[in-house]
Motif scaffolding. Structure first.
Motif, PDB file in Angstrom:
ATOM      1  N   CYS A   1       1.472  -6.459 -12.437  1.00  0.00           N
ATOM      2  CA  CYS A   1       2.306  -5.591 -11.613  1.00  0.00           C
ATOM      3  C   CYS A   1       3.775  -6.010 -11.661  1.00  0.00           C
TER       4      CYS A   1
ATOM      5  N   CYS B   1      -2.934  -1.302  -2.054  1.00  0.00           N
ATOM      6  CA  CYS B   1      -1.536  -1.008  -2.396  1.00  0.00           C
ATOM      7  C   CYS B   1      -1.024   0.092  -1.462  1.00  0.00           C
TER       8      CYS B   1
ATOM      9  N   MET C   1       8.133  -4.414  -4.106  1.00  0.00           N
ATOM     10  CA  MET C   1       7.049  -3.435  -4.113  1.00  0.00           C
ATOM     11  C   MET C   1       7.388  -2.165  -3.338  1.00  0.00           C
TER      12      MET C   1
ATOM     13  N   CYS D   1      -4.912  -8.240  -4.617  1.00  0.00           N
ATOM     14  CA  CYS D   1      -4.917  -7.139  -5.578  1.00  0.00           C
ATOM     15  C   CYS D   1      -5.469  -7.636  -6.919  1.00  0.00           C
TER      16      CYS D   1
ATOM     17  N   CYS E   1      -0.786  -7.644  -1.858  1.00  0.00           N
ATOM     18  CA  CYS E   1      -0.728  -8.090  -3.257  1.00  0.00           C
ATOM     19  C   CYS E   1      -1.583  -9.333  -3.503  1.00  0.00           C
TER      20      CYS E   1
HETATM   21  S1  SF4 Z   1       0.291  -6.240  -6.891  1.00  0.00           S
HETATM   22 FE1  SF4 Z   1       1.273  -4.292  -7.343  1.00  0.00          FE
HETATM   23  S2  SF4 Z   1      -0.430  -2.818  -7.506  1.00  0.00           S
HETATM   24 FE2  SF4 Z   1      -1.215  -4.659  -6.486  1.00  0.00          FE
HETATM   25  S3  SF4 Z   1      -0.964  -4.230  -4.282  1.00  0.00           S
HETATM   26 FE3  SF4 Z   1       0.871  -5.336  -4.954  1.00  0.00          FE
HETATM   27  S4  SF4 Z   1       2.323  -3.723  -5.458  1.00  0.00           S
HETATM   28 FE4  SF4 Z   1       0.308  -2.773  -5.407  1.00  0.00          FE
END
Ligand code: SF4
Length: 356
Positions: free
Chosen positions: A210, A194, A218, A204, A201
């Motif tokens: 999220c 992140c 984001m 992730c 993402c």
């Molecule tokens: S999903 Fe959310 S927490 Fe995960 S990398 Fe993307 S912005 Fe960051």
């Protein structure tokens, strides 16, 4: 609202698999002293920069007692180039306190660790959660960014009220059985996945929970106030020669680059020529009369809150004894002794020109 099932467990599982690929000084270590050193070095500093300093430090000062036993000058020399030198002085002061008050052994709980000079809320939480399993959250810039995106947090994360709200929420989420893995997982996720720009993402582990990922915005988080432009100063310094020695001065303990050595000099005032500024600064800072010698060179350097263009000249002593108006100590040293003193990076760049 985030729940433990969908958030904490997935995060810890990810961390346990990925930790081997995300080496960070002090992490995975149960030695509280190693965690203390690493977390202090990592404040405001990149992991890749910290690694060699951390390894050398643990080799030279393997225990709190070793650290407490050495002189501050040696500590500053070991820290030279890492920046934010008050961190080194505080580590040293803290080590002496732990030796005097706790027989060289760090306490295990946050409230006791906070008694050690230089150990604040962040470092005490790092030591207590990573080394001793106390369920307290750790909040650094990476954690703030992840949390702000997960929840599409509209509050300014630089405000202490926002941080204490985040701390409360993380205290609710942190699992009592694995507080260290939770804290490290959140920090490492922020560092490796992140990231400030182009967060990954797709890889992730908590993307399902999220809010920013789902909204596709984001990079709008975290919310911060607009930065002011960074000021740029023009500086002159003099390497004053007398009987084959050069004058160096020690900066006051408190303040920027405290305790380090430097060549006398200062800012060029508006409308002033560099040469005139140098003679004025030398007079003001040392009381010496000098003749201007040859120009050594100009370097650029960026500190966190300002940038400088620094030009250095040789100067030749004419009269007077060096006084300490802005410094705490003056020394005349031979050129080949300069390597034994800790200098700020900008002065080191000038020394690099001389040795080329
Ligand atoms: S999903 Fe959310 S927490 Fe995960 S990398 Fe993307 S912005 Fe960051």
């Amino acid at each position: 609202m985030l729940d433990q099932q969908n958030f904490s467990k997935k995060l810890i599982k990810w961390f346990q698999v990925e930790r081997a690929h995300l080496p960070v000084p002090g992490r995975g270590d149960s030695n509280p002293y190693a965690i203390w050193v690493a977390e202090v070095m990592l404040q405001q500093t990149q992991v890749t920069t910290v690694w060699p300093y951390y390894k050398n430090w643990m080799r030279d000062y393997p225990t709190i007692s070793h650290l407490a036993d050495v002189e501050q000058d040696q500590i500053l020399k070991s820290w030279e180039g890492l920046g934010y030198y008050s961190r080194a002085r505080n580590l040293h002061r803290g080590a002496k306190y732990v030796v005097d008050e706790f027989r060289g052994v760090l306490p295990t709980r946050v409230n006791e660790l906070l008694k050690v000079p230089g150990i604040g809320p962040y470092t005490s939480a790092a030591i207590a959660s990573l080394a001793f399993g106390e369920a307290v959250p750790l909040i650094d810039g990476n954690v703030l960014r992840v949390f702000a995106r997960l929840t599409r947090l509209k509050s300014n994360i630089t405000l202490s009220k926002t941080r204490s709200d985040i701390s409360l929420e993380l205290t609710r989420l942190i699992p009592v059985k694995h507080p260290g893995a939770f804290n490290q997982g959140l920090m490492d996720l922020g560092r490796a996945v992140c990231t400030p720009h182009n967060p990954d993402c797709a890889n992730c582990p908590i993307d399902q929970t999220c809010a920013a990922r789902q909204a596709g915005d984001m990079e709008a988080y975290p919310v911060k106030p607009q930065r002011r432009p960074i000021p740029h100063y023009h500086i002159v310094v003099g390497l004053i020669r007398r009987d084959q020695k050069l004058l160096i001065q020690r900066r006051p303990e408190n303040g920027l680059l405290g305790g380090l050595w430097e060549f006398p000099g200062g800012k060029i005032e508006k409308g002033e020529r560099g040469e005139a500024a140098l003679l004025r600064e030398i007079k003001e800072e040392t009381g010496l009369e000098v003749d201007l010698g040859e120009e050594i060179g100009t370097i650029q350097h960026a500190y966190t809150h300002f940038k400088i263009t620094l030009t250095a000249w040789f100067c030749d002593w004419v009269s007077g004894e060096a006084l300490s108006f802005a410094s705490t100590e003056n020394r005349w040293v031979f050129m080949d002794e300069l390597k034994d003193y800790a200098f700020p990076k900008a002065n080191k760049k000038i020394l690099d020109i001389l040795t080329k």
